[in-house]
Design an enzyme around this catalytic site. Structure first.
Site: not given
Ligand code: NAD
Length: 284
Positions: A120, A141, A153, A191
């Site tokens: 993000s 994104h 994005e 953002n």
């Molecule tokens: P989340 O916490 O729901 O999921 C992250 C996952 O990554 C977890 O299941 C964790 O076990 C896994 N993980 C951690 N280390 C790891 C590794 N070494 N190998 C494999 N898996 C691993 O997070 P999320 O909300 O899905 O966000 C993920 C990304 O997407 C972030 O960069 C976030 O900024 C971005 N993002 C999130 C949103 C949102 O609304 N949640 C929207 C757009 C972008």
């Protein structure tokens, strides 16, 4: 450049949604997480969401089965990315974690594999800098919930090649998303515009200008926003909002992005929004 096989790293909120749309569009996809129970939960979520689409007659039962048939899972990234054409990384928003993952991906994937991040706010140029293939690193994104939200994005790092940009733009259209190009800059566009609005809404509460309900009512009724900024902050996660504001503040060194002290206090108190049951609305 042909993309056939995809790996998604991280099976949380975003990773399972991305896997859902990639598999539904006909690509073979391996979903990778360090945690086996996350993978089980992700598959259950994808199955439930596909079932809902079948019951609404958006897809057939055989579409559901073939989509699920294209998904495999793994807890070993090192052993699962050797033959993929595209990796979409969606692990936690932490630069050190993403740096380690991009370093390993650079070693373990084919030299022509494209490495995309769903970050993000972390700089795509900085992630590309830990690899020996900066031209093949790009931001994809997506927005939550991924199967519903149309926008992607597409973030071009300083060295992202035109060929890679075009391939990812095309891929996004195949996923039935609308790709919007942006250059690498703190917070990208989404953002950079959204978070200062949420922060200002929190300042209104902090300074006693209005209650959270009244701030949201103003923005919904006066600005035609479907959801008020404070309700949206609870949905996104107050810790995530604070992290992104900090990236903007550090990135631009401009006080207009300073996080509201009330936001900092709520995160310190563990009131992170919907995920903890305590935020501007839900009480813990
Ligand atoms: P989340 O916490 O729901 O999921 C992250 C996952 O990554 C977890 O299941 C964790 O076990 C896994 N993980 C951690 N280390 C790891 C590794 N070494 N190998 C494999 N898996 C691993 O997070 P999320 O909300 O899905 O966000 C993920 C990304 O997407 C972030 O960069 C976030 O900024 C971005 N993002 C999130 C949103 C949102 O609304 N949640 C929207 C757009 C972008």
């Amino acid at each position: 450049m042909t993309i056939k096989k995809v790996a998604v790293i991280g099976g949380g909120t975003m990773g399972n949604g991305i896997t859902h749309v990639v598999a539904m569009s006909g690509f073979d996809v391996t979903l990778i997480d360090i945690n086996e129970s996350v993978l089980e939960r992700a598959l259950a979520t994808i199955t439930k969401n596909l079932d809902r689409m079948v019951s609404k007659e958006k897809i057939s039962a055989s579409d559901k089965d073939s989509t699920l048939g294209r998904i495999s899972t793994s807890t070993s990234m090192e052993n699962s990315v050797g033959d993929v054409d595209l990796v979409i990384e969606a692990v936690n928003e932490n630069f050190d974690l993403k740096r380690k993952i991009f370093t390993t991906l650079d070693e373990k994937t084919k030299s022509d594999c494209v490495l995309a991040s769903n970050t993000s706010s972390i700089s795509i140029t900085k992630l590309a800098g830990v690899t020996k293939r900066p031209g093949k690193v790009i931001g994809m994104h997506f927005f939550n919930p991924v199967p519903v939200m149309k926008l992607v994005e597409i973030v071009r790092g300083l060295d992202t090649s035109d060929e890679v940009y075009s391939a990812i733009e095309e891929m996004s259209k195949t996923l039935k998303k609308v790709p919007v190009p942006v250059n690498d800059s703190p917070g990208f566009v989404s953002n950079r515009v959204l978070m200062p609005m949420i922060n200002e809404a929190i300042f209104c509460v902090y300074e006693g200008v209005a209650t959270p309900e009244h701030v949201d009512e103003v923005m919904k009724l006066g600005m035609a926003h479907p959801m008020g900024p404070l309700r949206l902050a609870d949905f996104i996660g107050l810790d995530v909002c604070l992290d992104i504001l900090t990236v903007l503040y550090d990135g631009f060194k401009d006080p207009k992005y300073r996080p509201c002290p009330l936001l900092v206090q709520m995160v310190d108190a563990g009131k992170l929004g919907d995920k903890t049951g305590g935020g501007f609305y839900s009480k813990s």
